[in-house]
Design a protein around this motif. Structure first.
Motif, PDB file in Angstrom:
ATOM      1  N   GLY A  96      22.036  56.475 -31.050  1.00 13.01           N
ATOM      2  CA  GLY A  96      22.745  57.218 -30.025  1.00 13.01           C
ATOM      3  C   GLY A  96      23.454  56.262 -29.101  1.00 13.01           C
ATOM      4  O   GLY A  96      24.130  55.352 -29.534  1.00 13.01           O
ATOM      5  N   SER A  97      23.234  56.401 -27.824  1.00 10.29           N
ATOM      6  CA  SER A  97      23.923  55.535 -26.871  1.00 10.29           C
ATOM      7  C   SER A  97      23.036  54.421 -26.337  1.00 10.29           C
ATOM      8  O   SER A  97      23.454  53.637 -25.507  1.00 10.29           O
ATOM      9  CB  SER A  97      24.437  56.381 -25.705  1.00 10.29           C
ATOM     10  N   TYR A  99      22.082  51.337 -26.893  1.00 11.43           N
ATOM     11  CA  TYR A  99      22.218  50.043 -27.534  1.00 11.43           C
ATOM     12  C   TYR A  99      21.631  48.990 -26.614  1.00 11.43           C
ATOM     13  O   TYR A  99      21.988  48.895 -25.465  1.00 11.43           O
ATOM     14  CB  TYR A  99      23.691  49.738 -27.799  1.00 11.43           C
TER      15      TYR A  99
ATOM     16  N   THR B  31      27.236  57.211 -19.297  1.00  8.10           N
ATOM     17  CA  THR B  31      26.082  57.998 -19.697  1.00  8.10           C
ATOM     18  C   THR B  31      24.811  57.148 -19.672  1.00  8.10           C
ATOM     19  O   THR B  31      23.738  57.630 -19.328  1.00  8.10           O
ATOM     20  CB  THR B  31      26.280  58.560 -21.110  1.00  8.10           C
ATOM     21  N   THR B  32      24.974  55.910 -20.046  1.00  8.22           N
ATOM     22  CA  THR B  32      23.838  54.995 -20.085  1.00  8.22           C
ATOM     23  C   THR B  32      24.140  53.767 -19.252  1.00  8.22           C
ATOM     24  O   THR B  32      25.228  53.199 -19.352  1.00  8.22           O
ATOM     25  CB  THR B  32      23.535  54.559 -21.539  1.00  8.22           C
ATOM     26  N   PHE B  34      22.412  50.018 -18.092  1.00  9.58           N
ATOM     27  CA  PHE B  34      21.367  49.032 -18.369  1.00  9.58           C
ATOM     28  C   PHE B  34      21.184  48.150 -17.143  1.00  9.58           C
ATOM     29  O   PHE B  34      22.156  47.744 -16.503  1.00  9.58           O
ATOM     30  CB  PHE B  34      21.764  48.156 -19.560  1.00  9.58           C
ATOM     31  N   ASN B  51      19.433  56.784 -18.489  1.00 10.76           N
ATOM     32  CA  ASN B  51      20.366  57.806 -18.956  1.00 10.76           C
ATOM     33  C   ASN B  51      20.526  58.849 -17.868  1.00 10.76           C
ATOM     34  O   ASN B  51      19.553  59.232 -17.213  1.00 10.76           O
ATOM     35  CB  ASN B  51      19.846  58.469 -20.232  1.00 10.76           C
ATOM     36  N   LEU B 100      30.724  55.643 -26.144  1.00 11.32           N
ATOM     37  CA  LEU B 100      29.510  55.925 -26.890  1.00 11.32           C
ATOM     38  C   LEU B 100      29.724  55.589 -28.347  1.00 11.32           C
ATOM     39  O   LEU B 100      30.731  55.940 -28.948  1.00 11.32           O
ATOM     40  CB  LEU B 100      29.134  57.401 -26.740  1.00 11.32           C
ATOM     41  N   GLY B 101      28.748  54.924 -28.897  1.00 14.82           N
ATOM     42  CA  GLY B 101      28.801  54.636 -30.327  1.00 14.82           C
ATOM     43  C   GLY B 101      29.659  53.448 -30.681  1.00 14.82           C
ATOM     44  O   GLY B 101      29.788  53.107 -31.826  1.00 14.82           O
TER      45      GLY B 101
END
Lengths: 113, 117
Positions: A96-97, A99, B31-32, B34, B51, B100-101
């Motif tokens: 998914g997202s 990583y 969305t994410t 870190f 998230n 994303l991706g």
């Protein structure tokens, strides 16, 4: 064995020199590979992605050898402005997202006039 | 290109106090997010992944009650170092992807240098 291991350095080279950095990774399932550049007390910035076919961006050439789990970065005709820490970065997995980047300790390069 | 704004860039606080670090994605939806920590002459170490709208996932050895992460919107994530101690002094950096991706599309904040005295 560390997940991502780089040449300890530091590298001190004269302007115009060619310098090569090496990096090895331990997880054969690693998916993607990058070189980042980090200036002193600054955030890392993406320098280039690394592909199996090798890729070149101006004076910079990156190579990936999946069989040997080895990544390299070659800098030709070094400039003073190339002085920085070069970080080898590997994405070990995810889905998914999510990583997850794993960074090497970095190799400090100083280009001297 | 994508920009992540991180504040403050530098903070000095007294031992036992809490410090909040903010990261905002200025022109994309993160969305994410870190969160990393970097000690001198060491590599960046991932602390947690957050998230939007859900609890953060912490890496092994990172105390979730000490490092509170909130990702309440697609453009804002915060890291709060609670009851900070001198050993928490470090460089904290956030990063987010706007694609994303797609590997490698990570943008880093400018980092926060925390000194606990």
């Amino acid at each position: 064995r560390k997940e991502v291991e780089q040449d300890p350095g530091p590298f001190n080279v004269p302007e115009g020199a060619t310098v090569a950095f090496n990096c090895t990774y331990s997880n054969s399932a690693s998916q993607s590979f990058f070189w980042y550049r980090q200036d002193c007390r600054k955030e890392p910035k993406l320098l280039m992605s690394v592909y199996s076919s090798g890729n070149e961006d101006g004076r910079f050439t990156a190579q990936l050898n999946r069989a040997s789990q080895y990544i390299s970065l070659l800098i030709r005709d070094s400039k003073l402005s190339d002085s920085a820490t070069y970080l080898c970065v590997v994405i070990l997995g995810g889905g998914g997202s999510n990583y997850k980047l794993t960074f090497g300790k970095g190799t400090l390069l100083t280009v001297n006039p | 290109g994508a920009v992540v704004s991180q504040h403050p860039s530098r903070v000095i606080c007294k031992s036992g106090t809490s410090v909040k670090i903010e990261c905002r994605s200025l022109d994309f939806q993160a969305t994410t997010m870190f969160w990393y920590r970097q000690f001198p002459k060491q590599s960046l170490m991932l602390m947690a992944t957050s998230n939007e709208g859900s609890k953060a996932t912490y890496e092994q050895g990172v105390e979730k009650d000490k490092f509170l992460i909130n990702h309440a919107s697609l453009t804002l994530s915060t890291l709060t170092v609670t009851s900070a101690h001198p050993e928490d002094s470090s460089f904290y950096i956030c990063s987010a992807s706007d694609r994303l991706g797609v590997f490698g599309g990570y943008t880093f904040g400018s980092g926060t240098r925390l000194t606990v005295v």
